[in-house]
Design an enzyme around this catalytic site. Structure first.
Site, PDB file in Angstrom:
ATOM      1  CB  CYS A  72      93.311 128.700  74.388  1.00  0.00           C
ATOM      2  SG  CYS A  72      93.718 129.910  75.638  1.00  0.00           S
ATOM      3  NE  ARG A  98      89.968 128.400  69.114  1.00  0.00           N
ATOM      4  CZ  ARG A  98      89.052 127.514  69.487  1.00  0.00           C
ATOM      5  NH1 ARG A  98      88.448 126.790  68.601  1.00  0.00           N
ATOM      6  NH2 ARG A  98      88.753 127.353  70.749  1.00  0.00           N
ATOM      7  CD1 TRP A 119      92.673 136.148  72.326  1.00  0.00           C
ATOM      8  CD2 TRP A 119      91.518 135.991  74.229  1.00  0.00           C
ATOM      9  NE1 TRP A 119      91.906 137.273  72.451  1.00  0.00           N
ATOM     10  CE2 TRP A 119      91.193 137.207  73.607  1.00  0.00           C
ATOM     11  CE3 TRP A 119      90.925 135.684  75.450  1.00  0.00           C
ATOM     12  CZ2 TRP A 119      90.292 138.103  74.147  1.00  0.00           C
ATOM     13  CZ3 TRP A 119      90.025 136.578  75.988  1.00  0.00           C
ATOM     14  CH2 TRP A 119      89.716 137.775  75.334  1.00  0.00           C
ATOM     15  CG  ASN A 147      91.462 125.332  74.438  1.00  0.00           C
ATOM     16  OD1 ASN A 147      92.455 126.019  74.360  1.00  0.00           O
ATOM     17  ND2 ASN A 147      90.723 124.978  73.404  1.00  0.00           N
ATOM     18  N   GLY A 148      90.504 126.557  78.450  1.00  0.00           N
ATOM     19  CA  GLY A 148      89.507 126.651  79.509  1.00  0.00           C
ATOM     20  C   GLY A 148      90.049 127.396  80.711  1.00  0.00           C
ATOM     21  CD  GLU A 173      73.285 145.278  71.231  1.00  0.00           C
ATOM     22  OE1 GLU A 173      73.531 146.488  71.059  1.00  0.00           O
ATOM     23  OE2 GLU A 173      73.997 144.372  70.768  1.00  0.00           O
ATOM     24  CE  LYS A 220      74.592 143.243  67.322  1.00  0.00           C
ATOM     25  NZ  LYS A 220      75.102 144.069  68.323  1.00  0.00           N
ATOM     26  CD  GLU A 257      76.006 146.011  64.554  1.00  0.00           C
ATOM     27  OE1 GLU A 257      77.022 146.670  64.334  1.00  0.00           O
ATOM     28  OE2 GLU A 257      75.788 145.470  65.651  1.00  0.00           O
ATOM     29  CG  HIS A 273      54.769 161.879  73.880  1.00  0.00           C
ATOM     30  ND1 HIS A 273      53.859 162.768  74.406  1.00  0.00           N
ATOM     31  CD2 HIS A 273      54.891 160.885  74.794  1.00  0.00           C
ATOM     32  CE1 HIS A 273      53.473 162.345  75.602  1.00  0.00           C
ATOM     33  NE2 HIS A 273      54.078 161.199  75.854  1.00  0.00           N
ATOM     34  CE  LYS A 310      84.332 142.199  67.176  1.00  0.00           C
ATOM     35  NZ  LYS A 310      82.897 142.216  67.525  1.00  0.00           N
TER      36      LYS A 310
HETATM   37  O1  M6R Z   1      85.043 147.484  71.039  1.00  0.00           O
HETATM   38  P1  M6R Z   1      83.956 148.323  71.635  1.00  0.00           P
HETATM   39  O2  M6R Z   1      83.051 147.531  72.532  1.00  0.00           O
HETATM   40  O3  M6R Z   1      84.476 149.546  72.336  1.00  0.00           O
HETATM   41  O4  M6R Z   1      83.107 148.810  70.407  1.00  0.00           O
HETATM   42  C1  M6R Z   1      82.037 149.701  70.576  1.00  0.00           C
HETATM   43  C2  M6R Z   1      81.180 149.746  69.331  1.00  0.00           C
HETATM   44  O5  M6R Z   1      81.945 150.165  68.239  1.00  0.00           O
HETATM   45  C3  M6R Z   1      80.545 148.388  69.024  1.00  0.00           C
HETATM   46  O6  M6R Z   1      79.774 147.917  70.094  1.00  0.00           O
HETATM   47  C4  M6R Z   1      79.671 148.484  67.772  1.00  0.00           C
HETATM   48  O7  M6R Z   1      78.532 149.240  68.042  1.00  0.00           O
HETATM   49  C5  M6R Z   1      79.315 147.094  67.272  1.00  0.00           C
HETATM   50  N1  M6R Z   1      79.354 147.071  65.850  1.00  0.00           N
HETATM   51  C6  M6R Z   1      77.961 146.656  67.699  1.00  0.00           C
HETATM   52  O8  M6R Z   1      77.636 145.390  67.234  1.00  0.00           O
END
Ligand code: M6R
Length: 605
Positions: A2, A27, A75, A101-102, A478, A482, A485, A501, A600
């Site tokens: 929001c 936002r 939101w 907001n909140g 993860e 990060k 990507e 191995h 995204k």
């Molecule tokens: O919207 P989702 O969480 O379902 O998306 C899954 C993946 O596409 C997402 O986590 C992707 O790996 C991101 N780019 C990671 O930062």
């Protein structure tokens, strides 16, 4: 998330409010509204969808005359994105309107109390209690009513309130949600984000938690929580407008990394009541569940890999993790005794939706853990728990991932309690630890000022290895994603014990190895792996709990995290790795918020 804005002055308020709201669009929101006072009455206009709809409905503000008003982009969290749930909310007597907001954590009790007192609710929101409280406490003194109402609220709020009896006066209150006052000449502003008012004034006052303020065209008065007037400095905004839209951060990703303690608080706090985990929305019979399957894609899948350890340990239930894009073609062994947990930030990921449908056709019960309210996955699931992270704009997820973990921790504790698999003392201790996580996440952000310097050292690497065992391995998955990507550096996550191995053949002079050593039950073993790669010339950057002296003597560089129970540690341990990826990508001049080839929301299979 929001956004709020407000204006009082000599100009027509509505067009300024609409402009301010447009600046908050980034936002993410699903409805919007404004309230403008005129002639001792308040005109409210609300729409679902875009600000453009609000401009159309109000003819760019011309249909809502008046020189004082408040505005909001919502939101959805409590209640669907509908017009009645959109802000501003009005009191039953039409004398007050509020934007907020909140999250008001005690809204259920307040709503019951106000209903008993005869107040009528028009929305499902937590916010509406505020305006009825103000009406209840109003006896001719606007300021007193606002103070009394605020004293009843628990949670986070930045709010603006107007009163028909005093058409040029706005009260704003802040508690754990940003609120900034804009100082003009013959006019004053407020907003949740400077973006909304930086086009009109660059002189601002930052309110602190517990403070409130009174705005009229001629003055701004600021008060502490006891109502005593205080003075605060006026700061000058020097950022350009584009930077301000990111809240002053260079990238949305950094902003979202920094927002994690707040997102964690919003996700956890309303769900722990009286020392118990309360999961509103989890209306599933879990008594005959024999196994849990977690499915998702990308980072959401990795959140599942980390959550698996916690659920298995606490609930004594087998947990299988499957990539959604594989699960749907794998003829999965699921039936009505399987609980499928689906994780997704966007709630729109095509592979995840397909896997859900496949498992549903075999009888599995489905729990979705999703960030976007009303998304396809949320609608398809039998029940949904939302990660209240707020909108995530950067393509690389950060707060989406950590809040997914937090909901998995809450779920594990909730189920363990019902299955009697956890001693009461342990349950109480873990609830206490869980409540402390936002603070520890903040510490993880604060305690590594050297990460930008480490990024300068490592950014030229051709490839990196992220190693760890057990829960550390889940975080390594993860951490490596990060790095890949956003920095485009090849990064490989490896279970540390697997190196010998095969992969150790790739270790050569100066090869960066990021070694995760936060899980005390396996640290000694990982240390042996550090020795092995060091012997082959690797440069080791170790991530360990503060005070771990043994590792300091082995590693070339250190990143520290605060001490956390291993079962809840992933959401803290990942934070410095997010920062490392961010600063390495920045060194390499990458387009951090929009990495090449990525979207995204991945709505294709
Ligand atoms: O919207 P989702 O969480 O379902 O998306 C899954 C993946 O596409 C997402 O986590 C992707 O790996 C991101 N780019 C990671 O930062």
């Amino acid at each position: 998330m929001c956004g709020i804005v407000g204006y009082t002055g000599n100009q027509s308020a509505a067009p300024l409010l609409l402009e301010g709201l447009k600046k908050l669009e980034y936002r993410g929101y699903d409805s919007a509204g404004i309230a403008v006072t005129e002639d001792h009455s308040i005109h409210i206009s609300k729409v679902t969808g875009r600000i453009a709809n609000l401009c159309e409905k109000t003819e760019d503000g011309r249909l809502t005359p008046g020189t004082t008003g408040i505005g909001h982009t919502r939101w959805a969290t409590h209640g669907a994105p509908t017009e009645p749930n959109a802000h501003p909310h009005a009191s039953n007597d039409g004398r007050f309107a509020v934007v907020h907001n909140g999250i008001i954590e005690n809204y259920v009790e307040l709503r019951q109390e106000l209903t008993r007192e005869g107040y009528r609710f028009e929305s499902e929101t937590d916010t509406e209690v505020i305006v009825h409280l103000v009406e209840m406490y109003y006896a001719g003194d606007f300021k007193k009513a606002v103070m009394k109402a605020s004293n009843r609220l628990r949670g986070s709020y930045a709010m603006g309130i107007v009163c028909a009896d005093e058409p040029e006066r706005i009260f704003v209150v802040r508690e754990a949600s940003p609120l900034i006052l804009g100082v003009g000449i013959g006019e004053n502003y407020f907003a949740s984000d400077v973006t909304a008012m930086v086009a009109y004034t660059r002189n601002v006052i930052y309110l602190e938690d517990g403070e409130f303020a009174e705005l009229t065209p001629d003055f701004i008065r600021i008060y502490d929580c006891s109502g005593r007037e205080i003075s605060k400095p006026v700061s000058r905004i020097t950022w350009d407008i584009q930077a301000a839209e990111k809240g002053g951060y260079e990238h949305f990703m950094l902003k979202e990394i920094m927002e994690q303690p707040r997102a964690a608080k919003a996700t956890i706090t309303p769900r722990i009541q009286g020392g118990e985990v309360v999961l509103e929305g989890l209306e599933l019979d879990l008594t005959d569940i024999q196994k849990i399957m977690i499915t998702a894609c990308g980072s959401a899948y990795y959140a599942g890999c980390a959550g698996k350890y916690t659920i298995e340990k606490l609930c004594h239930l087998p947990v299988q993790t499957e990539l959604a894009s594989e699960l749907r073609y794998s003829d999965p062994l699921v039936d009505e005794h399987t609980l499928l947990i689906v994780l997704s930030q966007s709630g729109e990921t095509a592979d995840t939706i397909a896997a859900m449908k496949e498992c549903r056709s075999r009888g599995a019960k489905i729990l979705a853990i999703v960030n976007v309210v009303g998304s396809t996955i949320a609608k398809l699931a039998d029940c949904t728990l939302y990660t209240w992270a707020g909108p995530e704009i950067a393509v690389a997820t950060t707060k989406g991932y950590t809040t997914q973990l937090l909901v998995l921790y809450l779920f594990a504790l909730y189920v363990a309690k019902r299955r009697n698999t956890l001693e009461p003392g342990q349950y109480r201790r873990l609830i206490g630890e869980l409540k402390g996580l936002p603070k520890l996440m903040q510490q993880a952000l604060d305690m590594n000022p050297r990460i930008p310097r480490l990024a300068k050292k490592y950014h030229k690497a051709q490839s990196m290895f992220f190693i760890g065992r057990n829960t550390d391995y889940a975080v390594a998955l993860e951490g490596a994603l990060k790095m890949k990507e956003i920095s485009y550096i090849h990064a490989e996550s490896y279970a540390a014990g697997e190196l010998k191995h095969g992969t150790i053949a790739l270790i050569q002079e100066k090869q960066p190895v990021i070694a995760l050593c936060c899980n005390p039950s396996v640290t000694d073993k990982t240390m042996s792996n550090i020795v092995e790669v060091k012997a082959r010339g690797a440069e080791v950057l170790a991530v360990a709990e503060r005070g771990n002296q043994k590792i300091v003597s082995l590693a070339d560089d250190m990143i520290y995290v605060p001490k956390v129970d291993t079962l809840l540690a992933a959401c803290v341990e990942i934070i410095p790795l997010q920062l490392l990826a961010y600063y390495v990508a920045r060194e390499n001049g990458c387009d951090i918020d929009k990495p090449k080839n990525l979207a995204k929301s991945v709505t294709v299979e």
